[in-house]
Scaffold this active site. Structure first.
Site, PDB file in Angstrom:
ATOM      1  N   GLU A  65      95.144   2.611  26.031  1.00 32.17           N
ATOM      2  CA  GLU A  65      94.082   3.573  26.097  1.00 32.17           C
ATOM      3  C   GLU A  65      93.917   4.064  27.300  1.00 32.17           C
ATOM      4  OE1 GLU A  65      93.953   1.598  22.259  1.00 32.17           O
ATOM      5  OE2 GLU A  65      93.666   0.866  24.287  1.00 32.17           O
ATOM      6  N   HIS A 100      85.208  -3.314  15.958  1.00 29.35           N
ATOM      7  CA  HIS A 100      85.158  -2.167  15.304  1.00 29.35           C
ATOM      8  C   HIS A 100      83.888  -1.552  14.675  1.00 29.35           C
ATOM      9  CE1 HIS A 100      88.967  -4.212  14.516  1.00 29.35           C
ATOM     10  NE2 HIS A 100      89.519  -2.861  14.750  1.00 29.35           N
TER      11      HIS A 100
END
Length: 363
Positions: A97, A167
């Site tokens: 990321e 998540h």
């Protein structure tokens, strides 16, 4: 990591029902603006796909990249785009990321329209330094000579019913604290396409949070052409006189049910507002509503401490103190890691939001 396809299957098999209500009820949907032209049926993920397709067609510098986007991504939002526009414009990146964010900033600084996908909002934190210390400050540190306009970080966010602490998070407040960033989140397919196109068109770096549970939750008649919904402008979804209720993203569907419950059970007239843009947020619309109703309820999935509801509450206390008939009520997630086994109790549901509305009115 999820097994691919598991999220959409979970949504189809009742996660939305557990989160949004205790019984069958349609989600909060919008009617297309006739001025936007012809419309066709789309859900949120296909509306987002359509917005990116239009961008690639209209802007020859635009590129889309991230983990697994070349084959469509975990949620299929980029499905078919590589086949249509080529692997040089829609391509996979390494699983980094920080690398994705740094690469995106470099491209945008060179004038490229960079559409970077972070696979889950929970994964954005390794890129936090790049986003808040580089992207957000690029224009300022150069005295306006350079910028990263055209930079959009798309990322699935919020609860999905079985995501757990890696998540399901809602990180909007982290980024709203950073001058130079804009933070946007849609509640529906029409909103998603219009807000995403507006985000791409603006000349500021954008964090575009997509509530993952809504990708396939409902279908709307979405305009097929290019249209934008202004950033920084909230929408009064429903007018009322007794209490102002504010939310964003998937929480809007919960609040819509809670508002109906309050009206049916107690005759409470609620004014429901979708903030749409977390930063800059539409203080004027919320303030005018609170001055009219004298009460405010804010709901979001993120933890209550330093959640963005705190900023809204503080602003209303500062600017509407003499109009308030009750303390501002916040209905939020708890100050704990997001719990997998107790997710349905963590996320503000219809009953908790209804109780918050009732509390504000009967104070």
């Amino acid at each position: 990591m999820f097994v691919r396809g598991s999220v959409s299957k979970a949504v189809r098999t009742g996660v939305c029902g557990r989160m949004f209500s205790s019984g069958p009820s349609p989600l909060l949907v919008s009617d297309p603006d006739p001025s936007f032209g012809p419309a066709t049926s789309m859900n949120m993920f296909s509306a987002i796909n359509d917005a990116m397709k239009l961008t690639l067609e209209r802007d020859k510098t635009a590129v889309i990249f991230g983990e697994d986007v070349a084959f469509g991504g975990v949620f299929r939002c980029t499905m078919g785009l590589r086949d249509s526009f080529g692997a040089h414009r829609v391509f996979n990146t390494p699983l980094s990321e920080q690398g994705i964010a740094g690469f995106a900033i470099g491209l945008a600084a060179m004038g490229v329209t960079a559409l970077a996908e972070i696979q889950f909002a929970d994964y954005i934190f390794p890129a936090f330094d790049q986003i808040v210390n580089e992207a957000a400050k690029y224009r300022y540190r150069s005295g306006g000579m350079f910028d990263v306009g055209g930079l959009v970080f798309r990322t699935p966010s919020s609860a999905v019913g079985h995501g757990g602490h890696y998540h399901s998070q809602s990180p909007e407040a982290y980024f709203a604290h950073t001058p130079g960033l804009k933070v946007v989140t849609p509640r529906s397919a029409i909103e998603a396409k219009g807000l995403l196109l507006a985000s791409i068109a603006t000349r500021d770096p954008i964090i575009f949070l997509e509530p993952k549970i809504l990708y396939r939750a409902s279908v709307e008649q979405v305009p097929t052409g290019y249209y934008t919904i202004p950033l920084g402008k909230a929408q009064v979804v429903k007018t009322g006189s007794d209490v102002t209720v504010v939310g964003w993203g998937s929480q809007m569907h919960v609040l819509n049910r809670a508002v109906k419950m309050a009206e049916e059970k107690e005759g409470i007239s609620c004014e429901l507002i979708d903030l749409r843009t977390i930063m800059p947020w539409d203080r004027e619309t919320v303030l005018n509503s609170v001055k009219k109703t004298g009460r405010l309820v804010v709901a979001h999935e993120a933890p209550v401490t330093n959640g963005f509801g705190s900023e809204i509450a503080a602003a209303m206390q500062e600017h509407a103190f003499l109009h308030l008939e009750a303390p501002v009520v916040r209905v939020c997630g708890y100050d704990t890691p997001f719990p997998l086994s107790h997710e349905r109790f963590y996320v503000p549901d219809v009953l908790r939001c209804y109780e918050g509305i009732s509390k504000a009115v009967h104070y």
